[in-house]
Design a protein around this motif. Structure first.
Motif, PDB file in Angstrom:
ATOM      1  N   ARG A 123       0.847  -1.196   0.000  1.00  0.00           N
ATOM      2  CA  ARG A 123       0.000   0.000   0.000  1.00  0.00           C
ATOM      3  C   ARG A 123       0.882   1.246   0.000  1.00  0.00           C
ATOM      4  N   PHE A 124       0.662   2.111  -0.975  1.00  0.00           N
ATOM      5  CA  PHE A 124       1.324   3.407  -1.049  1.00  0.00           C
ATOM      6  C   PHE A 124       0.307   4.472  -0.625  1.00  0.00           C
ATOM      7  N   THR A 125       0.711   5.305   0.322  1.00  0.00           N
ATOM      8  CA  THR A 125      -0.195   6.325   0.851  1.00  0.00           C
ATOM      9  C   THR A 125       0.434   7.700   0.667  1.00  0.00           C
ATOM     10  N   GLU A 126      -0.349   8.604   0.116  1.00  0.00           N
ATOM     11  CA  GLU A 126       0.087   9.986  -0.063  1.00  0.00           C
ATOM     12  C   GLU A 126      -0.207  10.778   1.209  1.00  0.00           C
ATOM     13  N   LYS A 127       0.812  11.461   1.736  1.00  0.00           N
ATOM     14  CA  LYS A 127       0.644  12.279   2.934  1.00  0.00           C
ATOM     15  C   LYS A 127       1.321  13.629   2.733  1.00  0.00           C
ATOM     16  N   ARG A 128       0.832  14.613   3.469  1.00  0.00           N
ATOM     17  CA  ARG A 128       1.437  15.939   3.430  1.00  0.00           C
ATOM     18  C   ARG A 128       2.126  16.214   4.764  1.00  0.00           C
ATOM     19  N   SER A 129       3.309  16.827   4.724  1.00  0.00           N
ATOM     20  CA  SER A 129       4.039  17.149   5.947  1.00  0.00           C
ATOM     21  C   SER A 129       3.250  18.167   6.767  1.00  0.00           C
ATOM     22  N   SER A 130       3.374  18.090   8.099  1.00  0.00           N
ATOM     23  CA  SER A 130       2.671  19.031   8.969  1.00  0.00           C
ATOM     24  C   SER A 130       3.316  20.413   8.905  1.00  0.00           C
ATOM     25  N   PHE A 131       2.512  21.436   9.207  1.00  0.00           N
ATOM     26  CA  PHE A 131       3.029  22.800   9.185  1.00  0.00           C
ATOM     27  C   PHE A 131       4.083  23.011  10.268  1.00  0.00           C
ATOM     28  N   SER A 132       3.917  22.346  11.408  1.00  0.00           N
ATOM     29  CA  SER A 132       4.920  22.485  12.479  1.00  0.00           C
ATOM     30  C   SER A 132       6.279  21.969  12.029  1.00  0.00           C
ATOM     31  N   HIS A 133       6.269  20.878  11.245  1.00  0.00           N
ATOM     32  CA  HIS A 133       7.534  20.355  10.709  1.00  0.00           C
ATOM     33  C   HIS A 133       8.153  21.353   9.743  1.00  0.00           C
ATOM     34  N   PHE A 134       7.300  21.967   8.905  1.00  0.00           N
ATOM     35  CA  PHE A 134       7.781  22.976   7.965  1.00  0.00           C
ATOM     36  C   PHE A 134       8.359  24.191   8.707  1.00  0.00           C
ATOM     37  N   ALA A 135       7.656  24.677   9.748  1.00  0.00           N
ATOM     38  CA  ALA A 135       8.133  25.832  10.514  1.00  0.00           C
ATOM     39  C   ALA A 135       9.434  25.517  11.237  1.00  0.00           C
ATOM     40  N   THR A 136       9.539  24.309  11.776  1.00  0.00           N
ATOM     41  CA  THR A 136      10.779  23.910  12.470  1.00  0.00           C
ATOM     42  C   THR A 136      11.959  23.908  11.509  1.00  0.00           C
ATOM     43  N   ASN A 137      11.748  23.395  10.306  1.00  0.00           N
ATOM     44  CA  ASN A 137      12.826  23.378   9.321  1.00  0.00           C
ATOM     45  C   ASN A 137      13.225  24.789   8.900  1.00  0.00           C
ATOM     46  N   LEU A 138      12.259  25.689   8.783  1.00  0.00           N
ATOM     47  CA  LEU A 138      12.588  27.082   8.446  1.00  0.00           C
ATOM     48  C   LEU A 138      13.443  27.717   9.521  1.00  0.00           C
ATOM     49  N   CYS A 139      13.048  27.525  10.775  1.00  0.00           N
ATOM     50  CA  CYS A 139      13.840  28.082  11.876  1.00  0.00           C
ATOM     51  C   CYS A 139      15.250  27.499  11.897  1.00  0.00           C
ATOM     52  N   ALA A 140      15.326  26.198  11.630  1.00  0.00           N
ATOM     53  CA  ALA A 140      16.655  25.553  11.623  1.00  0.00           C
ATOM     54  C   ALA A 140      17.516  26.100  10.492  1.00  0.00           C
ATOM     55  N   ILE A 141      16.900  26.353   9.331  1.00  0.00           N
ATOM     56  CA  ILE A 141      17.663  26.893   8.192  1.00  0.00           C
ATOM     57  C   ILE A 141      18.175  28.295   8.500  1.00  0.00           C
ATOM     58  N   ILE A 142      17.249  29.165   8.914  1.00  0.00           N
ATOM     59  CA  ILE A 142      17.642  30.568   9.140  1.00  0.00           C
ATOM     60  C   ILE A 142      18.617  30.682  10.304  1.00  0.00           C
ATOM     61  N   GLY A 143      18.259  30.068  11.443  1.00  0.00           N
ATOM     62  CA  GLY A 143      19.138  30.155  12.618  1.00  0.00           C
ATOM     63  C   GLY A 143      20.483  29.498  12.401  1.00  0.00           C
ATOM     64  N   GLY A 144      20.464  28.335  11.752  1.00  0.00           N
ATOM     65  CA  GLY A 144      21.731  27.627  11.543  1.00  0.00           C
ATOM     66  C   GLY A 144      22.671  28.369  10.627  1.00  0.00           C
ATOM     67  N   ILE A 145      22.139  28.913   9.530  1.00  0.00           N
ATOM     68  CA  ILE A 145      23.017  29.629   8.589  1.00  0.00           C
ATOM     69  C   ILE A 145      23.563  30.909   9.220  1.00  0.00           C
ATOM     70  N   PHE A 146      22.708  31.665   9.940  1.00  0.00           N
ATOM     71  CA  PHE A 146      23.191  32.885  10.585  1.00  0.00           C
ATOM     72  C   PHE A 146      24.223  32.567  11.671  1.00  0.00           C
ATOM     73  N   THR A 147      24.029  31.473  12.385  1.00  0.00           N
ATOM     74  CA  THR A 147      24.996  31.092  13.421  1.00  0.00           C
ATOM     75  C   THR A 147      26.334  30.719  12.811  1.00  0.00           C
ATOM     76  N   VAL A 148      26.294  29.883  11.776  1.00  0.00           N
ATOM     77  CA  VAL A 148      27.540  29.475  11.113  1.00  0.00           C
ATOM     78  C   VAL A 148      28.223  30.678  10.481  1.00  0.00           C
ATOM     79  N   ALA A 149      27.421  31.542   9.831  1.00  0.00           N
ATOM     80  CA  ALA A 149      27.999  32.735   9.217  1.00  0.00           C
ATOM     81  C   ALA A 149      28.622  33.639  10.272  1.00  0.00           C
ATOM     82  N   GLY A 150      27.980  33.770  11.462  1.00  0.00           N
ATOM     83  CA  GLY A 150      28.536  34.585  12.538  1.00  0.00           C
ATOM     84  C   GLY A 150      29.859  34.029  13.044  1.00  0.00           C
ATOM     85  N   ILE A 151      29.957  32.724  13.158  1.00  0.00           N
ATOM     86  CA  ILE A 151      31.211  32.105  13.597  1.00  0.00           C
ATOM     87  C   ILE A 151      32.323  32.364  12.585  1.00  0.00           C
TER      88      ILE A 151
END
Length: 387
Positions: free
Chosen positions: A337-365
């Motif tokens: 059985r193959f089931t189509e699912k959509r990622s939750s918005f909380s997962h999407f928001a968490t990934n956005l925060c990780a992208i922005i915060g992580g890049i700014f932190t690495v760039a600051g270092i």
């Protein structure tokens, strides 16, 4: 106010006056590069969020009452449509009766081009003609010989078909040339078949629905008939070694076709018979597959694997069998059985925060390391300590 002053102590983001901040070209370059990377990653994350993900699971197939749809398209380039037939059988060897199908035959020339419009194929069991024989025997005054195949119900054989039916009821192999009623028919058929039996090709295509059990179907030369649960192909007036069973499988699939979770390993397969009376066998293992989309009903199809085998069944080879294309299939007890699912918005928001915060932190270092290194290098140059 004292309460506001106390609240300021919890500020984790202290501000620095502009006159105490130092702006550098390296820092500006690093900021631009970081911004571009953030935009690219946010775009890719947004596309991943909007695109449904596919999960798969394997479990025991407990579905009941479904039909199995077989979609096929075969080209037989060296046998005429008048002398090739399609038959389907279940796992016990019984011929499928009254199945729903849309199977068509189309005559082809030797170059594979259509000669005429396709005609629907009759793949049901041939009618029992014993009653017709009784009626004809009672209405006709003359009584022709059945050449030893007479029964209590069939005592007269006035036509060639009557003799053939009588022999088949006895489970004998009729030799048409030796029957007086058939000599004229054999001569006519031989002339007409000789003219086109091997100078034309045939395309058999369409779909049919059978019971959802293991079974088989085959495309073989000759006129097919059954008696006493035995399936027979009559290839007279030709020898079986004259039939060239080379073929091309344009498509072969089981179930609905919706372009996902489906394997068709036999599509565009071409097999050449190097000698006469070749038997091509395909053993197929079917895995039922279910697709559950985000919107809409469930879709059912089947994936399958295949094992191929071929052999010569001519008299010289000593092998038993019948020339033709034989497809045997079995159903797996497991379902995918193959089931189509959509990622939750909380997962999407968490990934956005990780992208922005992580890049700014690495760039600051990186910026801090570069600024400190360059500043230390300048100090050494000013003090003349650079060796």
């Amino acid at each position: 106010m004292p309460s506001l002053d106390s609240l300021r102590r919890f500020d984790a983001y202290p501000k620095i006056d502009k006159e105490f901040s130092i702006r550098t070209i390296g820092g500006a370059t690093l900021t631009i590069v970081s911004g571009v990377i953030i935009i690219i990653l946010i775009y890719s994350e947004l596309m991943a969020y909007l695109t449904p993900i596919i999960t798969d699971e394997l479990f025991v197939d407990s579905t009941r009452g479904q039909k199995l749809k077989i979609n096929l398209d075969f080209n037989i380039p060296r046998i005429s449509c008048d002398y090739v037939s399609l038959d389907a059988q279940d796992a016990t060897g019984e011929q499928h009766l009254h199945i729903e199908h849309d199977i068509y035959k189309r005559r082809l020339d030797l170059n594979g081009q259509p000669i005429e419009k396709p005609k629907k194929e009759d793949i049901s069991a041939p009618p029992n003609k014993s009653n017709e024989s009784i009626v004809s025997s009672t209405t006709e005054k003359a009584c022709g010989s059945c050449y030893g195949a007479e029964t209590n119900t069939t005592k007269c054989c006035n036509t060639c078909q009557d003799v053939i039916d009588a022999y088949r009821n006895r489970q004998w192999n009729p030799t048409l040339e030796s029957f007086e009623q058939c000599k004229h028919k054999v001569a006519e058929e031989k002339l007409s078949l000789e003219a086109k039996a091997f100078d034309e090709g045939c395309q058999i295509y369409g779909s049919m629905e059978v019971n959802r059990v293991g079974g088989s179907f085959h495309i073989a030369p000759g006129k097919s008939f059954s008696f006493s649960h035995i399936h027979v192909h009559d290839v007279q007036p030709f020898a079986s070694s004259r039939f060239n069973t080379s073929h091309r499988i344009n498509t072969l699939s089981f179930g609905e076709e919706f372009g996902f979770g489906q394997t068709s390993p036999l599509d565009s397969t071409e097999e050449i018979a190097n000698e006469g009376a070749m038997m091509f066998q395909y053993y197929i293992k079917i895995v039922p597959t279910e697709f559950v989309p985000l919107n809409g009903p469930k879709l059912h199809t089947n994936q399958f694997s295949v094992t191929k085998h071929q052999k010569s069944v001519s008299v010289a080879s000593g092998e038993t069998g019948m020339p033709g294309i034989f497809v045997t299939y079995e159903l797996s007890p497991l379902m995918v059985r193959f089931t189509e699912k959509r990622s939750s918005f909380s997962h999407f928001a968490t990934n956005l925060c990780a992208i922005i915060g992580g890049i700014f932190t690495v760039a600051g270092i990186i910026d801090s390391l570069l600024f400190t290194s360059i500043h230390a290098l300048k100090r050494k140059i000013e003090l003349g300590k650079l060796s």
